[in-house]
Structures are given as structure tokens and as C-alpha cells.
Design a protein around this motif. Sequence first.
Motif, short mmCIF file in Angstrom:
data_model
loop_
_atom_site.label_atom_id
_atom_site.label_comp_id
_atom_site.label_asym_id
_atom_site.label_seq_id
_atom_site.Cartn_x
_atom_site.Cartn_y
_atom_site.Cartn_z
N ALA A 81 37.65 34.79 38.38
CA ALA A 81 38.52 35.80 37.79
C ALA A 81 39.97 35.53 38.19
CB ALA A 81 38.11 37.20 38.26
N VAL A 82 40.88 36.14 37.48
CA VAL A 82 42.30 36.05 37.82
C VAL A 82 42.88 37.47 37.74
CG1 VAL A 82 42.63 33.68 37.03
CG2 VAL A 82 42.94 35.56 35.42
N VAL A 83 43.92 37.70 38.53
CA VAL A 83 44.55 39.02 38.55
C VAL A 83 45.41 39.21 37.31
CG1 VAL A 83 46.17 40.51 39.77
CG2 VAL A 83 44.56 39.11 41.06
N GLN A 84 45.30 40.39 36.73
CA GLN A 84 46.18 40.82 35.64
C GLN A 84 47.02 41.97 36.18
OE1 GLN A 84 45.97 39.42 32.04
NE2 GLN A 84 45.46 37.95 33.64
N GLY A 88 44.12 44.83 36.17
CA GLY A 88 42.85 44.59 36.84
C GLY A 88 42.56 43.11 36.97
N TYR A 89 41.35 42.74 36.61
CA TYR A 89 40.89 41.37 36.81
C TYR A 89 40.32 40.81 35.51
CZ TYR A 89 41.12 43.21 41.54
OH TYR A 89 41.54 43.81 42.69
N LEU A 90 40.80 39.65 35.14
CA LEU A 90 40.33 38.98 33.93
C LEU A 90 39.23 38.00 34.31
CD1 LEU A 90 40.69 38.18 30.89
CD2 LEU A 90 42.29 36.42 31.70
N VAL A 91 38.05 38.16 33.72
CA VAL A 91 36.94 37.24 33.96
C VAL A 91 37.24 35.93 33.23
CG1 VAL A 91 34.47 36.83 33.64
CG2 VAL A 91 35.30 39.13 34.20
N THR A 92 37.22 34.84 33.96
CA THR A 92 37.59 33.56 33.37
C THR A 92 36.49 33.02 32.46
OG1 THR A 92 36.76 32.42 35.34
CG2 THR A 92 39.11 32.92 35.28
#
Length: 234
Positions: A81-84, A88-92
Motif C-alpha cells: 500500500a501507499v499513503v494517500q 488513507g491508504y491506496l492498495v497497490t
Amino acid sequence: MQHETAEAGRPRAEATGPRVPTARKKGILRDRVRNALRAAVVSGELAPGTVYSAPALAERFGVSATPVREAMIDLIAEGLAVVQPNKGYLVTEVSPKALDEVSELRLLLEPPSVRSAVPRVPEADLPRLRRLAQDIVTAAELGDLVGYIEADRVFHLTLLGYADNGRLLDVVSGLRAQTRLLGLAPLVESGRLVESANEHHHLLDFVESRDAVAAELLMHRHIGHVRTLWAAGS
């Protein structure tokens, strides 16, 4: 007036108040949440390309937002995941080529390692391995994909542990986290996931009979499902 001393041989009672979680308990909760989140990503229950907030994930997994945020630090480090910012969190997402590469590496590492592990599994440990295998079957019967992925992870890493190679476990654990099994939901609906789950008992049959070659071959086929049956649900 309260007594200033405790009874002989007994410590004085501490003042009552809210229980503060110990560092160990906090660590266990973080591990549990991290494993559940990772399993949700691998199974596709947390969809690639989707942003999830910490409060929403906390409600989904029945915990507070704090352990979710702590666990997501680990998943971000794993590339899941990466922080947005402010969202929140974006699932890669993982490309088909990357999934092929992950499967190829697992095929190179896991089957021969299982072959190596088979003669080293003590007879006394077989009942525990059976229970771990049954956890996978039970999760499949319940349609619990997150539970299925986590039980599967625990079983395989436990079995590979008998090969006595810590670096191997680290590599395989990382590769498994990069796998995506988006076809599991259709398998639950068709009832075929239970059939796949029972392969773990078949694998243990070979471990129990000390047939290392057969165990290696079954493990090779088992991993092959990652990019065929389990990946696409076909």
C-alpha cells in the motif's frame, strides 16, 4: 483511615484504574492486525487501486484506528500500500508479469525446500501440522478468505521452517505477500476452495510417510494454482 502496611506475606494492593495495555499486548495486536490486513490484500478483499481510511479499516476488522495505522506502516514497507495524504491508504496493484515472476521464484524455492524439510519433521509435530492444515480447510468451508490466506501462510512457513533456513523463510514470506489471489471468491461460491484446501492434508500424508519426492511434486502443483486456478477463479 487506611492501613499503611499490607498483610504479612502479601503485597499491598495497587490503586485501581484503567488497565494500560503492555508493550507486548500492543505488539501482538499490531501483528494480528497486520497479518489480517495483508491477507485481505492478497485475497483481494481489499481491492487493488482502492483507497481505504484507517477508521474504515478499523471498523472492518473490529479494532481501533491506532493498530491499523501501525500495521499499515509495515504493509507500506512491504509495498502492499501507499499513503494517500488526507485520504488513507491506496492498495497497490501488481502486474501480471510481476505475479508470474513471483510464482516462478516460489517454484524455484519452495518445492525443493519442502523436500528437504520432510525427513526433518519430528513425528511428535505431525498432530500440530494437521491442526494447521485443518485451519485452512475450516476457513475455506466458512468462506473466510482472510482467514484462509493467513492460515495458509502459517502452515507453509511452519512446514518450511523444518528446512532450517531462516533467510529462506524471510524470502518466501515476502514473495507470498506479493502474490494476489483474486480468484478465491469465485472458488468459494463454487465450493472448489475446500477441495484446494484439502491439498494441505494430502501434502502432510506424504510428510507422514516420508515421501519427500511426492511432497515436492505436490508442492509444485500447489504453487502452480497461484497463477491459474486461484488467481483467475477459472
